[in-house]
Design a protein around this motif. Structure first.
Motif, PDB file in Angstrom:
ATOM      1  N   SER A 234       0.834  -1.214   0.000  1.00  0.00           N
ATOM      2  CA  SER A 234       0.000   0.000   0.000  1.00  0.00           C
ATOM      3  C   SER A 234       0.859   1.252   0.000  1.00  0.00           C
ATOM      4  O   SER A 234       2.010   1.233   0.432  1.00  0.00           O
ATOM      5  N   SER A 235       0.278   2.340  -0.471  1.00  0.00           N
ATOM      6  CA  SER A 235       0.963   3.638  -0.374  1.00  0.00           C
ATOM      7  C   SER A 235      -0.055   4.719   0.003  1.00  0.00           C
ATOM      8  O   SER A 235      -1.254   4.554  -0.216  1.00  0.00           O
ATOM      9  N   LEU A 236       0.465   5.811   0.582  1.00  0.00           N
ATOM     10  CA  LEU A 236      -0.391   6.909   1.043  1.00  0.00           C
ATOM     11  C   LEU A 236      -0.009   8.168   0.284  1.00  0.00           C
ATOM     12  O   LEU A 236       1.182   8.502   0.201  1.00  0.00           O
ATOM     13  N   TRP A 237      -0.992   8.880  -0.224  1.00  0.00           N
ATOM     14  CA  TRP A 237      -0.739  10.070  -1.036  1.00  0.00           C
ATOM     15  C   TRP A 237      -1.532  11.252  -0.509  1.00  0.00           C
ATOM     16  O   TRP A 237      -2.665  11.105  -0.049  1.00  0.00           O
ATOM     17  N   GLY A 238      -0.945  12.455  -0.637  1.00  0.00           N
ATOM     18  CA  GLY A 238      -1.609  13.682  -0.211  1.00  0.00           C
ATOM     19  C   GLY A 238      -2.479  14.257  -1.314  1.00  0.00           C
ATOM     20  O   GLY A 238      -2.568  13.691  -2.406  1.00  0.00           O
ATOM     21  N   PRO A 239      -3.090  15.432  -1.052  1.00  0.00           N
ATOM     22  CA  PRO A 239      -4.101  15.966  -1.979  1.00  0.00           C
ATOM     23  C   PRO A 239      -3.554  16.724  -3.192  1.00  0.00           C
ATOM     24  O   PRO A 239      -4.317  17.036  -4.099  1.00  0.00           O
ATOM     25  N   ALA A 240      -2.242  17.049  -3.219  1.00  0.00           N
ATOM     26  CA  ALA A 240      -1.731  17.876  -4.329  1.00  0.00           C
ATOM     27  C   ALA A 240      -1.823  17.113  -5.650  1.00  0.00           C
ATOM     28  O   ALA A 240      -1.651  15.890  -5.688  1.00  0.00           O
ATOM     29  N   ALA A 241      -2.070  17.872  -6.710  1.00  0.00           N
ATOM     30  CA  ALA A 241      -2.217  17.232  -8.020  1.00  0.00           C
ATOM     31  C   ALA A 241      -0.849  17.075  -8.678  1.00  0.00           C
ATOM     32  O   ALA A 241      -0.606  17.557  -9.774  1.00  0.00           O
ATOM     33  N   ASP A 242       0.083  16.456  -7.963  1.00  0.00           N
ATOM     34  CA  ASP A 242       1.374  16.164  -8.591  1.00  0.00           C
ATOM     35  C   ASP A 242       1.897  14.829  -8.078  1.00  0.00           C
ATOM     36  O   ASP A 242       1.360  14.261  -7.130  1.00  0.00           O
ATOM     37  N   GLY A 243       2.921  14.341  -8.738  1.00  0.00           N
ATOM     38  CA  GLY A 243       3.435  13.015  -8.401  1.00  0.00           C
ATOM     39  C   GLY A 243       4.410  13.027  -7.236  1.00  0.00           C
ATOM     40  O   GLY A 243       4.991  11.995  -6.891  1.00  0.00           O
ATOM     41  N   CYS A 244       4.635  14.194  -6.611  1.00  0.00           N
ATOM     42  CA  CYS A 244       5.610  14.272  -5.512  1.00  0.00           C
ATOM     43  C   CYS A 244       4.935  14.139  -4.151  1.00  0.00           C
ATOM     44  O   CYS A 244       5.625  13.998  -3.140  1.00  0.00           O
ATOM     45  N   ASP A 245       3.602  14.240  -4.133  1.00  0.00           N
ATOM     46  CA  ASP A 245       2.916  14.302  -2.837  1.00  0.00           C
ATOM     47  C   ASP A 245       2.704  12.896  -2.259  1.00  0.00           C
ATOM     48  O   ASP A 245       1.583  12.511  -1.924  1.00  0.00           O
ATOM     49  N   CYS A 246       3.792  12.152  -2.132  1.00  0.00           N
ATOM     50  CA  CYS A 246       3.707  10.788  -1.613  1.00  0.00           C
ATOM     51  C   CYS A 246       4.119  10.794  -0.141  1.00  0.00           C
ATOM     52  O   CYS A 246       5.254  11.126   0.192  1.00  0.00           O
ATOM     53  N   VAL A 247       3.197  10.438   0.728  1.00  0.00           N
ATOM     54  CA  VAL A 247       3.453  10.457   2.178  1.00  0.00           C
ATOM     55  C   VAL A 247       4.240   9.216   2.605  1.00  0.00           C
ATOM     56  O   VAL A 247       5.185   9.299   3.386  1.00  0.00           O
ATOM     57  N   ALA A 248       3.856   8.065   2.105  1.00  0.00           N
ATOM     58  CA  ALA A 248       4.574   6.825   2.484  1.00  0.00           C
ATOM     59  C   ALA A 248       4.322   5.755   1.429  1.00  0.00           C
ATOM     60  O   ALA A 248       3.220   5.633   0.902  1.00  0.00           O
ATOM     61  N   GLU A 249       5.363   4.998   1.148  1.00  0.00           N
ATOM     62  CA  GLU A 249       5.246   3.877   0.207  1.00  0.00           C
ATOM     63  C   GLU A 249       5.805   2.638   0.884  1.00  0.00           C
ATOM     64  O   GLU A 249       6.470   2.741   1.912  1.00  0.00           O
ATOM     65  N   GLY A 250       5.562   1.484   0.285  1.00  0.00           N
ATOM     66  CA  GLY A 250       6.148   0.254   0.815  1.00  0.00           C
ATOM     67  C   GLY A 250       5.535  -0.175   2.132  1.00  0.00           C
ATOM     68  O   GLY A 250       6.193  -0.825   2.948  1.00  0.00           O
ATOM     69  N   LEU A 251       4.279   0.198   2.353  1.00  0.00           N
ATOM     70  CA  LEU A 251       3.601  -0.232   3.579  1.00  0.00           C
ATOM     71  C   LEU A 251       2.873  -1.544   3.307  1.00  0.00           C
ATOM     72  O   LEU A 251       2.465  -1.816   2.177  1.00  0.00           O
ATOM     73  N   TRP A 252       2.698  -2.329   4.359  1.00  0.00           N
ATOM     74  CA  TRP A 252       1.854  -3.527   4.253  1.00  0.00           C
ATOM     75  C   TRP A 252       0.692  -3.327   5.211  1.00  0.00           C
ATOM     76  O   TRP A 252       0.853  -3.345   6.424  1.00  0.00           O
ATOM     77  N   LEU A 253      -0.482  -3.084   4.627  1.00  0.00           N
ATOM     78  CA  LEU A 253      -1.663  -2.749   5.419  1.00  0.00           C
ATOM     79  C   LEU A 253      -2.791  -3.735   5.129  1.00  0.00           C
ATOM     80  O   LEU A 253      -2.886  -4.253   4.014  1.00  0.00           O
ATOM     81  N   PRO A 254      -3.671  -3.956   6.114  1.00  0.00           N
ATOM     82  CA  PRO A 254      -4.885  -4.711   5.793  1.00  0.00           C
ATOM     83  C   PRO A 254      -5.754  -3.870   4.862  1.00  0.00           C
ATOM     84  O   PRO A 254      -5.486  -2.688   4.669  1.00  0.00           O
ATOM     85  N   GLN A 255      -6.769  -4.465   4.309  1.00  0.00           N
ATOM     86  CA  GLN A 255      -7.677  -3.727   3.416  1.00  0.00           C
ATOM     87  C   GLN A 255      -8.363  -2.610   4.218  1.00  0.00           C
ATOM     88  O   GLN A 255      -9.030  -2.874   5.214  1.00  0.00           O
ATOM     89  N   LEU A 256      -8.144  -1.363   3.828  1.00  0.00           N
ATOM     90  CA  LEU A 256      -8.761  -0.230   4.537  1.00  0.00           C
ATOM     91  C   LEU A 256      -9.850   0.376   3.657  1.00  0.00           C
ATOM     92  O   LEU A 256      -9.929   0.075   2.468  1.00  0.00           O
ATOM     93  N   HIS A 257     -10.649   1.245   4.269  1.00  0.00           N
ATOM     94  CA  HIS A 257     -11.795   1.795   3.549  1.00  0.00           C
ATOM     95  C   HIS A 257     -11.822   3.308   3.659  1.00  0.00           C
ATOM     96  O   HIS A 257     -11.251   3.888   4.594  1.00  0.00           O
ATOM     97  N   VAL A 258     -12.531   3.927   2.730  1.00  0.00           N
ATOM     98  CA  VAL A 258     -12.706   5.379   2.796  1.00  0.00           C
ATOM     99  C   VAL A 258     -13.382   5.711   4.130  1.00  0.00           C
ATOM    100  O   VAL A 258     -14.336   5.042   4.538  1.00  0.00           O
ATOM    101  N   GLY A 259     -12.846   6.696   4.829  1.00  0.00           N
ATOM    102  CA  GLY A 259     -13.397   7.068   6.142  1.00  0.00           C
ATOM    103  C   GLY A 259     -12.616   6.457   7.300  1.00  0.00           C
ATOM    104  O   GLY A 259     -12.742   6.918   8.430  1.00  0.00           O
ATOM    105  N   ASP A 260     -11.787   5.428   7.036  1.00  0.00           N
ATOM    106  CA  ASP A 260     -10.951   4.865   8.118  1.00  0.00           C
ATOM    107  C   ASP A 260      -9.892   5.905   8.516  1.00  0.00           C
ATOM    108  O   ASP A 260      -9.439   6.697   7.694  1.00  0.00           O
ATOM    109  N   TRP A 261      -9.480   5.827   9.780  1.00  0.00           N
ATOM    110  CA  TRP A 261      -8.501   6.785  10.292  1.00  0.00           C
ATOM    111  C   TRP A 261      -7.123   6.150  10.410  1.00  0.00           C
ATOM    112  O   TRP A 261      -6.993   5.027  10.897  1.00  0.00           O
TER     113      TRP A 261
END
Ligand code: PLP
Length: 460
Positions: free
Chosen positions: A354-381
């Protein structure tokens, strides 16, 4: 109590509860809110700030702490630090105004930006802020003209080549240029009263402080020879803010104490200051960020299959905060923000790349990559610890999103310690002789980042 902070400024966390309980309550409330917008928010444990202060006093008893406002200018932080008696190091008019508005006297403020706007120098003059730093002739000339009664601190460059975030590329006079600057100040009838430096942030080598203290001694001698009354040494910032940092605060303090004994021994009449930022606030702040969108991306890897026979995939999660806002440490400090899940996941749940991305409309706004997460859903914290430094207040400067809400909390024990300015470790030393925890603790939950794992403030 000086009256900067009152019980109405924070949530009192009683024994048996933790700020984690508070965070859970707040995420539940935010999820149920009917406004539609689910914004990220912080929970700040002011007890962790109190605890840091007591540790500072214990480890560096000869040093008077100032707080670098730029690091986190949120009102709860400023008030608790003012209550603890700290001075404030400000980089501009907005910061000076902010601390004066909460009642901090001018005598406890230093204006430490070596490159200042003339209107801001005039603001300092008008509001009685007299201690200013400089590192070049032009700056000196500006202060001579706009604030002739100022007392100047000469900011010197350090060898910060090993620091993650280097400041001497931008600030600090070279040792070679100091005599000339001191002579120039003398000719202009400008008082130089001391020397400051900043070894940069994330410095892996505590000896950098010792070298800079030795350099400062040389500049003190030059100044005294030229007739300046040198009596302030400012050690700057750069002290680590979290337990997982490469060098421990205690280790740095021990190197500093030895260097001070050698170059500025007790009784030498020099007032020793430091301007700490991240040390005080990093571990006190936790942020909760919700997932606003997600998508699955199939990985183009011929011949590779998941265990269940399906094609390998990665899950991309979108957050409403990114590297141009509260996660700017990804860009500046090379940090992998470490999420924990608000909802506990079972150990049997499959994990997905999994990876986490911020709201900017560019390819640099990557918060974290290479994570192993369970299946998450919109609205999860997702919850991120150690988020107090250069997050609050910097978002707007860096083109990030709107300011996030902050809920302040403090354990009753920390509040009592603050009210009595009483160092608990003095009453009951624990095995390592470090301060007892005053923060309202929680246990670490599922830590999901494959990168370094941080220990939460509470169990430090
Ligand atoms: N003092 C000055 C002049 C600074 O520029 C900074 C940060 O940039 C600090 C203190 C605080 O540094 P830190 O947060 O690393 O302690």
């Amino acid at each position: 109590m000086a009256g900067y902070l009152s019980e109405s400024d924070f949530v009192m966390v009683e024994e048996g509860f933790s700020t984690r309980d508070l965070l859970e309550e707040l995420t539940l409330g935010a999820s149920q809110a009917t406004t539609g917008k689910v914004a990220a928010f912080f929970v700040a444990d002011l007890g962790a700030v109190v605890r840091k202060h007591f540790c500072f006093l214990k480890c560096l008893p000869r040093v008077r702490p100032f707080y670098a406002v730029k690091c986190n200018s949120s009102p709860g932080v400023l008030k608790v630090l003012a209550e603890l008696g700290l001075g404030f190091s400000c980089a501009n008019k907005a910061e000076m105004e902010l601390v004066q508005r909460i009642g901090v006297p001018a005598s406890k403020i230093i204006y430490t930006n070596p490159c200042k706007q003339i209107v801001q120098i005039k603001y300092a003059a008008k509001h009685g802020i007299r201690l200013l730093s400089f590192d070049n002739e032009m700056e000196l000339a500006k202060v001579v003209k706009s604030h002739p009664s100022a007392k100047m601190v000469l900011s010197i460059a350090t060898d910060d080549s090993h620091s993650l975030s280097r400041l001497s590329l931008k600030f600090g006079a070279s040792l070679k240029s100091c005599r000339h600057l001191l002579e120039n100040a003398k000719r202009s009838h400008m008082e130089v009263v001391g020397v400051s430096f900043h070894i940069g942030s994330g410095c892996p080598d505590p000896q950098a402080y010792a070298q800079s203290i030795a350099d400062a001694r040389l500049v003190f001698e030059m100044g005294t020879e030229l007739g300046h009354r040198m009596h302030i040494l400012d050690l700057g910032g750069g002290f680590p803010g979290m337990e997982g940092d490469k060098v421990r605060f205690e280790e740095i303090a021990s190197v500093i104490n030895s260097a001070l004994d050698l170059y500025f021994p007790e009784g030498c009449g020099v007032d020793i200051l430091a301007e700490l930022g991240r040390y005080y606030v990093t571990s006190a702040f936790t942020v909760a960020v919700s997932i606003v969108a997600k998508k699955e991306v199939l990985l183009d890897q011929p011949g590779r299959e998941e265990e269940n026979g399906s094609a390998p995939k990665t899950i991309v999660y979108h957050l409403d905060e990114g590297v141009y806002g509260i996660f700017n440490s990804v860009l500046f400090d090379d940090i992998c923000p470490t999420p924990t899940l608000q909802k506990k996941s079972s150990t049997e749940q499959p994990l997905y790349s999994s990876s986490l991305w911020g709201p900017a409309a560019d390819g640099c706004d990557c918060v974290a990559e290479g994570l192993w997460l369970p299946q998450l859903h919109v609205g999860d914290w997702l919850v991120f610890d150690n988020m107090g430094a250069y997050t609050v207040g910097t978002g707007s400067l860096l083109g990030g999103t709107q300011a996030c809400r902050i809920t302040y909390a403090m354990s009753r024990m920390a509040w009592e310690a603050l009210r009595g300015q009483l160092l608990p470790a003095e009453q009951d030393e624990d095995a390592e002789g470090v301060c007892k925890p005053l923060s309202c603790g929680w246990e670490i939950t599922d830590t999901l980042c494959v990168g370094p794992v941080f220990t939460p403030a509470s169990i430090m």
